[in-house]
Scaffold this motif. Structure first.
Motif, PDB file in Angstrom:
ATOM      1  N   PRO A 172       0.796  -1.230   0.000  1.00  0.00           N
ATOM      2  CA  PRO A 172       0.000   0.000   0.000  1.00  0.00           C
ATOM      3  C   PRO A 172       0.825   1.276   0.000  1.00  0.00           C
ATOM      4  CG  PRO A 172      -1.058  -1.568   1.418  1.00  0.00           C
ATOM      5  CD  PRO A 172       0.236  -2.207   0.958  1.00  0.00           C
ATOM      6  N   ILE A 173       2.065   1.240   0.530  1.00  0.00           N
ATOM      7  CA  ILE A 173       2.882   2.463   0.539  1.00  0.00           C
ATOM      8  C   ILE A 173       3.124   2.913  -0.893  1.00  0.00           C
ATOM      9  CG2 ILE A 173       5.006   3.527   1.373  1.00  0.00           C
ATOM     10  CD1 ILE A 173       5.410   1.038   3.127  1.00  0.00           C
ATOM     11  N   VAL A 174       3.619   1.995  -1.735  1.00  0.00           N
ATOM     12  CA  VAL A 174       3.919   2.392  -3.113  1.00  0.00           C
ATOM     13  C   VAL A 174       2.641   2.528  -3.932  1.00  0.00           C
ATOM     14  CG1 VAL A 174       6.275   1.535  -3.232  1.00  0.00           C
ATOM     15  CG2 VAL A 174       4.409  -0.005  -3.758  1.00  0.00           C
ATOM     16  N   TRP A 175       1.653   1.672  -3.651  1.00  0.00           N
ATOM     17  CA  TRP A 175       0.434   1.713  -4.475  1.00  0.00           C
ATOM     18  C   TRP A 175      -0.410   2.947  -4.178  1.00  0.00           C
ATOM     19  CZ3 TRP A 175      -4.901   1.720  -4.187  1.00  0.00           C
ATOM     20  CH2 TRP A 175      -5.563   1.461  -5.392  1.00  0.00           C
ATOM     21  N   GLY A 176      -0.428   3.377  -2.911  1.00  0.00           N
ATOM     22  CA  GLY A 176      -1.209   4.565  -2.558  1.00  0.00           C
ATOM     23  C   GLY A 176      -0.719   5.787  -3.318  1.00  0.00           C
ATOM     24  N   LEU A 177       0.624   5.947  -3.368  1.00  0.00           N
ATOM     25  CA  LEU A 177       1.202   7.067  -4.119  1.00  0.00           C
ATOM     26  C   LEU A 177       0.945   6.904  -5.614  1.00  0.00           C
ATOM     27  CD1 LEU A 177       4.614   7.412  -2.253  1.00  0.00           C
ATOM     28  CD2 LEU A 177       2.684   8.982  -2.142  1.00  0.00           C
ATOM     29  N   PHE A 178       1.010   5.643  -6.073  1.00  0.00           N
ATOM     30  CA  PHE A 178       0.750   5.349  -7.492  1.00  0.00           C
ATOM     31  C   PHE A 178      -0.682   5.738  -7.866  1.00  0.00           C
ATOM     32  CE2 PHE A 178      -1.125   2.007 -10.283  1.00  0.00           C
ATOM     33  CZ  PHE A 178      -0.508   2.354 -11.467  1.00  0.00           C
ATOM     34  N   ALA A 179      -1.634   5.370  -7.000  1.00  0.00           N
ATOM     35  CA  ALA A 179      -3.039   5.669  -7.287  1.00  0.00           C
ATOM     36  C   ALA A 179      -3.275   7.179  -7.260  1.00  0.00           C
ATOM     37  CB  ALA A 179      -3.936   4.965  -6.268  1.00  0.00           C
ATOM     38  N   ALA A 180      -2.682   7.848  -6.249  1.00  0.00           N
ATOM     39  CA  ALA A 180      -2.832   9.307  -6.167  1.00  0.00           C
ATOM     40  C   ALA A 180      -2.209   9.958  -7.396  1.00  0.00           C
ATOM     41  CB  ALA A 180      -2.166   9.827  -4.891  1.00  0.00           C
ATOM     42  N   GLY A 181      -1.025   9.459  -7.793  1.00  0.00           N
ATOM     43  CA  GLY A 181      -0.348   9.986  -8.973  1.00  0.00           C
ATOM     44  C   GLY A 181      -1.155   9.759 -10.236  1.00  0.00           C
ATOM     45  N   GLY A 182      -1.830   8.611 -10.311  1.00  0.00           N
ATOM     46  CA  GLY A 182      -2.658   8.316 -11.476  1.00  0.00           C
ATOM     47  C   GLY A 182      -3.808   9.297 -11.591  1.00  0.00           C
ATOM     48  N   THR A 183      -4.407   9.620 -10.437  1.00  0.00           N
ATOM     49  CA  THR A 183      -5.510  10.579 -10.434  1.00  0.00           C
ATOM     50  C   THR A 183      -5.018  11.950 -10.878  1.00  0.00           C
ATOM     51  OG1 THR A 183      -6.367   9.342  -8.544  1.00  0.00           O
ATOM     52  CG2 THR A 183      -7.412  11.458  -9.022  1.00  0.00           C
ATOM     53  N   VAL A 184      -3.884  12.365 -10.314  1.00  0.00           N
ATOM     54  CA  VAL A 184      -3.308  13.664 -10.675  1.00  0.00           C
ATOM     55  C   VAL A 184      -2.979  13.699 -12.169  1.00  0.00           C
ATOM     56  CG1 VAL A 184      -1.224  15.073 -10.428  1.00  0.00           C
ATOM     57  CG2 VAL A 184      -2.409  14.235  -8.395  1.00  0.00           C
ATOM     58  N   PRO A 217      -3.488  16.464 -18.830  1.00  0.00           N
ATOM     59  CA  PRO A 217      -4.083  16.943 -20.096  1.00  0.00           C
ATOM     60  C   PRO A 217      -4.276  18.464 -20.102  1.00  0.00           C
ATOM     61  CG  PRO A 217      -5.314  15.083 -19.203  1.00  0.00           C
ATOM     62  CD  PRO A 217      -4.345  15.497 -18.152  1.00  0.00           C
ATOM     63  N   VAL A 218      -4.636  19.029 -18.937  1.00  0.00           N
ATOM     64  CA  VAL A 218      -4.809  20.481 -18.847  1.00  0.00           C
ATOM     65  C   VAL A 218      -3.482  21.182 -19.110  1.00  0.00           C
ATOM     66  CG1 VAL A 218      -5.489  22.372 -17.330  1.00  0.00           C
ATOM     67  CG2 VAL A 218      -6.677  20.163 -17.179  1.00  0.00           C
ATOM     68  N   LEU A 219      -2.413  20.652 -18.498  1.00  0.00           N
ATOM     69  CA  LEU A 219      -1.094  21.262 -18.686  1.00  0.00           C
ATOM     70  C   LEU A 219      -0.654  21.186 -20.147  1.00  0.00           C
ATOM     71  CD1 LEU A 219       0.838  20.034 -15.511  1.00  0.00           C
ATOM     72  CD2 LEU A 219      -0.160  22.275 -15.969  1.00  0.00           C
ATOM     73  N   VAL A 220      -0.957  20.051 -20.797  1.00  0.00           N
ATOM     74  CA  VAL A 220      -0.578  19.891 -22.201  1.00  0.00           C
ATOM     75  C   VAL A 220      -1.292  20.936 -23.049  1.00  0.00           C
ATOM     76  CG1 VAL A 220      -0.770  18.377 -24.215  1.00  0.00           C
ATOM     77  CG2 VAL A 220      -0.015  17.436 -22.033  1.00  0.00           C
ATOM     78  N   PHE A 234       5.099  20.924  -6.385  1.00  0.00           N
ATOM     79  CA  PHE A 234       5.921  19.780  -6.005  1.00  0.00           C
ATOM     80  C   PHE A 234       5.067  18.517  -5.932  1.00  0.00           C
ATOM     81  CE2 PHE A 234       7.642  16.818  -2.884  1.00  0.00           C
ATOM     82  CZ  PHE A 234       8.873  16.565  -3.467  1.00  0.00           C
ATOM     83  N   GLY A 235       3.877  18.655  -5.341  1.00  0.00           N
ATOM     84  CA  GLY A 235       2.977  17.494  -5.226  1.00  0.00           C
ATOM     85  C   GLY A 235       2.657  16.915  -6.595  1.00  0.00           C
ATOM     86  N   ILE A 236       2.353  17.776  -7.560  1.00  0.00           N
ATOM     87  CA  ILE A 236       2.002  17.293  -8.898  1.00  0.00           C
ATOM     88  C   ILE A 236       3.193  16.576  -9.541  1.00  0.00           C
ATOM     89  CG2 ILE A 236       1.423  18.032 -11.248  1.00  0.00           C
ATOM     90  CD1 ILE A 236      -0.244  20.291  -9.945  1.00  0.00           C
ATOM     91  N   VAL A 237       4.369  17.200  -9.444  1.00  0.00           N
ATOM     92  CA  VAL A 237       5.559  16.604 -10.077  1.00  0.00           C
ATOM     93  C   VAL A 237       5.916  15.284  -9.404  1.00  0.00           C
ATOM     94  CG1 VAL A 237       8.032  16.886 -10.494  1.00  0.00           C
ATOM     95  CG2 VAL A 237       6.478  18.814 -10.852  1.00  0.00           C
ATOM     96  N   PHE A 238       5.944  15.281  -8.079  1.00  0.00           N
ATOM     97  CA  PHE A 238       6.344  14.079  -7.338  1.00  0.00           C
ATOM     98  C   PHE A 238       5.382  12.922  -7.615  1.00  0.00           C
ATOM     99  CE2 PHE A 238       5.517  11.657  -3.345  1.00  0.00           C
ATOM    100  CZ  PHE A 238       6.664  10.874  -3.380  1.00  0.00           C
ATOM    101  N   LEU A 239       4.077  13.190  -7.500  1.00  0.00           N
ATOM    102  CA  LEU A 239       3.094  12.113  -7.685  1.00  0.00           C
ATOM    103  C   LEU A 239       3.108  11.602  -9.130  1.00  0.00           C
ATOM    104  CD1 LEU A 239       0.081  13.382  -5.539  1.00  0.00           C
ATOM    105  CD2 LEU A 239       1.621  11.473  -5.041  1.00  0.00           C
ATOM    106  N   ALA A 241      15.068  17.323  -7.878  1.00  0.00           N
ATOM    107  CA  ALA A 241      15.374  18.416  -8.809  1.00  0.00           C
ATOM    108  C   ALA A 241      14.260  19.453  -8.806  1.00  0.00           C
ATOM    109  CB  ALA A 241      15.577  17.853 -10.215  1.00  0.00           C
ATOM    110  N   SER A 242      12.998  18.983  -8.785  1.00  0.00           N
ATOM    111  CA  SER A 242      11.886  19.943  -8.803  1.00  0.00           C
ATOM    112  C   SER A 242      11.834  20.713  -7.484  1.00  0.00           C
ATOM    113  CB  SER A 242      10.561  19.230  -9.083  1.00  0.00           C
ATOM    114  OG  SER A 242      10.048  18.649  -7.912  1.00  0.00           O
ATOM    115  N   ALA A 243      12.149  20.027  -6.364  1.00  0.00           N
ATOM    116  CA  ALA A 243      12.152  20.710  -5.069  1.00  0.00           C
ATOM    117  C   ALA A 243      13.201  21.812  -5.052  1.00  0.00           C
ATOM    118  CB  ALA A 243      12.394  19.696  -3.938  1.00  0.00           C
TER     119      ALA A 243
END
Lengths: 113, 247
Positions: free
Chosen positions: A7-19, A25-28, A62-67, A105-107
């Motif tokens: 769940p540690i890696v998957w939770g971040l993965f799921a959050a990152g997927g949502t982001v 697409p908005v940024l693009v 940072f949150g967007i880039v990291f996730l 790097a982003s931080a």
């Protein structure tokens, strides 16, 4: 056999997927608009610079880039597994190191603004 | 009624006689409304009585006649011959050992299914005399889709992860555990989580989604597994960050 710690890696993965699904697409679109010379008033350089200079703006960016990076790294890890490439430990270390390096790097970049 | 001749290539294997499986071809005159199971029954009745395969209801309820039809896990009773070319190849379900011809050994799935306790573990002690456990339509709707599983094992056959890692608990067993976890009358979730929240259980799933594509009852096991992952992640954070909060 105890419960998994995945769940540690998957939770971040799921959050990152949502982001990634909602923000990327908005940024693009905005980047393409800007490249074509149509920058909306709200997104002029001065305003975006001010946004990135504020600590809330830094945290959001940072949150967007990291996730997003974490999501991509984990997706790549699983895809390689699905392609039949064994050696999950090595793959995991390499892809997560990439995500970590990009996040650091982003931080650094954000803190300099 | 129109009749069409098809070549039915059937995988044959007899452990006493054959060193390895082979294909045997039969020419079968098929009616327009026939399914692959009808063609197999024609072979069994008129051409070759030694052919072995499982079937029972002929209406996608019993889940016995799962097999590979032209390389895809399918119920033979749901695969209309008219939807296939003139040459149809029929093999036993992939990812399972062959017992004989189209019959596979199901022991692994049966053992895994029992392990997740796919039955109602009452959440409250209630005597028979105090009446039934009532449930609202909304509460039923939460899990009804997952009750449609007929244990046909097509999802195990389609799952590349199960093919790679035989210990994987697999789509149907976890989806059924999820079905009981979502049931308002059930109190067994903590017991089941000990089984399904392990590495070789739900976390082995890489969300390929093939299980949901082949499911003949539209159970969507892949969706169930993602919901189990999310719930297990919430559990993990509660157990590690808020250990004093009772479940």
């Amino acid at each position: 056999m105890p419960k998994s710690n995945k769940p540690i890696v998957w939770g971040l993965f799921a959050a990152g997927g949502t982001v990634t699904a909602f923000i990327t697409p908005v940024l693009v679109v905005l980047t393409l608009l800007a490249a074509a010379g149509h920058v909306p008033d709200l997104l002029t350089y001065d305003r975006l610079h001010a946004f990135a200079a504020h600590w809330i703006g830094k945290a959001v960016l940072f949150g967007i880039v990291f996730l997003s990076l974490w999501h991509a790294a984990h997706r790549l890890r699983i895809t390689l597994h699905d392609f039949g490439i064994r050696g999950d430990a090595l793959v995991a270390v390499v892809v997560y190191l990439f995500a970590a390096a990009g996040s650091v790097a982003s931080a650094v970049t954000l803190l300099r603004i | 009624m129109s009749e069409r001749r098809i070549e039915l290539e059937v995988l044959r294997y007899s452990p006493e006689r054959d060193r390895e499986p082979r294909f045997q071809s039969y020419t079968v005159p098929c009616l327009d409304e026939w399914v692959v199971l009808d063609a197999l029954n024609h072979v069994k009745d008129h051409l070759d009585t030694t052919l072995s395969y499982r079937w029972s209801c002929h209406m996608a309820v019993c889940g016995s006649c799962g097999m590979m039809v032209n390389g895809e896990p399918t119920l033979a009773c749901k695969a209309f011959v008219r939807d296939y070319p003139d040459r149809i190849r029929v093999e036993p379900l992939a990812n399972f050992p062959i017992e004989r011809d189209l019959v596979t050994v199901m022991d692994d799935f049966m053992e895994k299914l029992a392990r997740v306790k796919p039955w109602l573990i009452p959440g409250e002690d209630k005597t028979l005399g105090s009446g039934e456990h009532r449930q609202t339509p909304a509460e039923l709707k939460r899990f009804k889709q997952y009750t449609m599983c007929i244990n046909c094992m097509l999802c195990y056959s389609a799952c590349p992860e199960y093919g790679l890692v035989p210990e994987f608990l697999g789509p149907a067993a976890i989806a059924l555990a999820h079905r009981y976890n979502l049931d308002s009358r059930d109190g067994g979730r903590a017991e089941r989580q000990e089984i399904i929240a392990r590495d070789e259980a739900v976390w082995q799933c890489s969300f390929v989604g093939a299980c949901s594509e082949v499911c003949p009852k539209h159970v969507d096991p892949a969706g169930a597994l993602q919901q189990v992952k999310l719930a297990s992640t919430v559990d993990w954070y509660r157990e590690h960050l808020l250990p004093w909060v009772k479940k």
